[in-house]
Design an enzyme around this catalytic site. Sequence first.
Site, short mmCIF file in Angstrom:
data_model
loop_
_atom_site.label_atom_id
_atom_site.label_comp_id
_atom_site.label_asym_id
_atom_site.label_seq_id
_atom_site.Cartn_x
_atom_site.Cartn_y
_atom_site.Cartn_z
N HIS A 273 0.81 -1.22 0.00
CA HIS A 273 0.00 0.00 0.00
C HIS A 273 0.84 1.26 0.00
O HIS A 273 0.29 2.36 0.02
CB HIS A 273 -0.92 0.00 1.22
CG HIS A 273 -0.19 0.07 2.53
ND1 HIS A 273 0.66 -0.92 2.94
CD2 HIS A 273 -0.16 1.02 3.49
CE1 HIS A 273 1.17 -0.58 4.11
NE2 HIS A 273 0.70 0.58 4.47
N CYS A 274 2.17 1.14 -0.02
CA CYS A 274 3.02 2.33 0.07
C CYS A 274 3.91 2.55 -1.16
O CYS A 274 3.78 3.56 -1.84
CB CYS A 274 3.92 2.24 1.31
SG CYS A 274 3.03 2.49 2.85
N ILE A 275 4.81 1.61 -1.41
CA ILE A 275 5.88 1.85 -2.38
C ILE A 275 5.35 2.12 -3.80
O ILE A 275 5.86 3.02 -4.47
CB ILE A 275 6.90 0.67 -2.40
CG1 ILE A 275 7.32 0.30 -0.98
CG2 ILE A 275 8.12 1.03 -3.22
CD1 ILE A 275 8.05 1.35 -0.20
#
Length: 437
Positions: A273-275
């Site tokens: 969900h971030c990178i």
Amino acid sequence: MSDQKQTSIAKFKSKEALIGIIGLGYVGLPLMLRYNAIGYHVLGIDIDANKVEQLNAGRCDIEHIPNESIAAACESGFQATTDFRRASECDALILCVPTPLNKYREPDISFVTNTADSIKSYLRPGQIVSLESTTYPGTTEEELLPRVEEGGLVAGENIFLVYSPEREDPGNPNFETRTIPKVIGGHTPACLDVGIALYEQAIDQVVPVRSTKAAEMTKLLENIHRAVNIGLVNEMKVVADRMGIDIFEVVDAAATKPFGFTAYYPGPGLGGHCIPIDPFYLTWKAREYGLHTRFIELSGEVNRAMPEYVLNKLIDGLNEGGKAVKGSRILVLGIAYKKNVDDMRESPSVEIMELIEAKGGIVAFSDPHVPVFPKMREHHFELSSEILSAENLSNFDAVVLATDHDKFDYDFIKLNAKLIIDSRGKYRAPAEHIIKA
């Protein structure tokens, strides 16, 4: 020190405060368990009625969070609800909601704004509102502040507003919520003081910065740093492969340098969900300032091309044996976005599955952490995880190693698979039926 600020700080320090956590997922639940473990009462709020019912029954769908931990939290006072009116009971409201990208790869902060709209009528003096969701610099000031102050409250005087980005690394046994330092920025110095009082009880090290924007930018820098370096090593992989060099051997060798180098390993694309998402938050916001973040966007292009690169390696491997992808049975090993977790968000494995299917391949998967392909917003497969027996493996025309879970028996797979496309560098020794991707 204002009376309101002093009262709020004292409440957190004495553990008399009720902690409200909105969004009971991969970020919200570990935070809930930490506050519960140190003696706070915690109220969880989520829009998913099924999840709330499950949690109140002492169960949880997230693999690395044991049911026993949820049940123990319930016994010691934790409650979950879908009723946003109960926000008024809480002394802290910590927002741990998703911030995905829309189909145009632009930030979708609707979960943040909808949550703020759902609680704004129930805000009262003395509360602190903390946003933990990853977002672009300025979100707290531009979107949360007006909603928090809409009813007449003033941030920094009788209500407090901070941004403190989540830092979770599921599957990494070396870190837990308590031991990961917590960056925090306040809308005003008073907001920051109350925010520190909220978090320093639960986290070993709190790292204050001078503004919510600085805290928002910190989170983006952390993840963009990773995305850019993975983009670099993925590009190096393509070059090394063309030259007949094993990029994994090269990275391992470079990593022996005791200074100035951090090892990043190539893979089939970025997940989680971030990178894959956070760089686009900054590139989108930078355009408002007339800036074009070429470096970040280029790494995004390289990383997004990796599933296609893996597909092409599969096509080459099948061609060598006189087969086409169309009609071939392909097993994808590992569909979670990283090793040893059950998290499917933005998993490159799913894109690889879709690419294979689009070429006419008959796709299946095996993942010890994902027994059934989950319901996802944009992807759909009616599949269950395949058993890795010798007979089953030999029935597939190719196996694509996409996520390198420790639970896989790699020697057994190597012995029984006809063709292996290895996107994770698990098979270092050359073999005729293994293609590095």
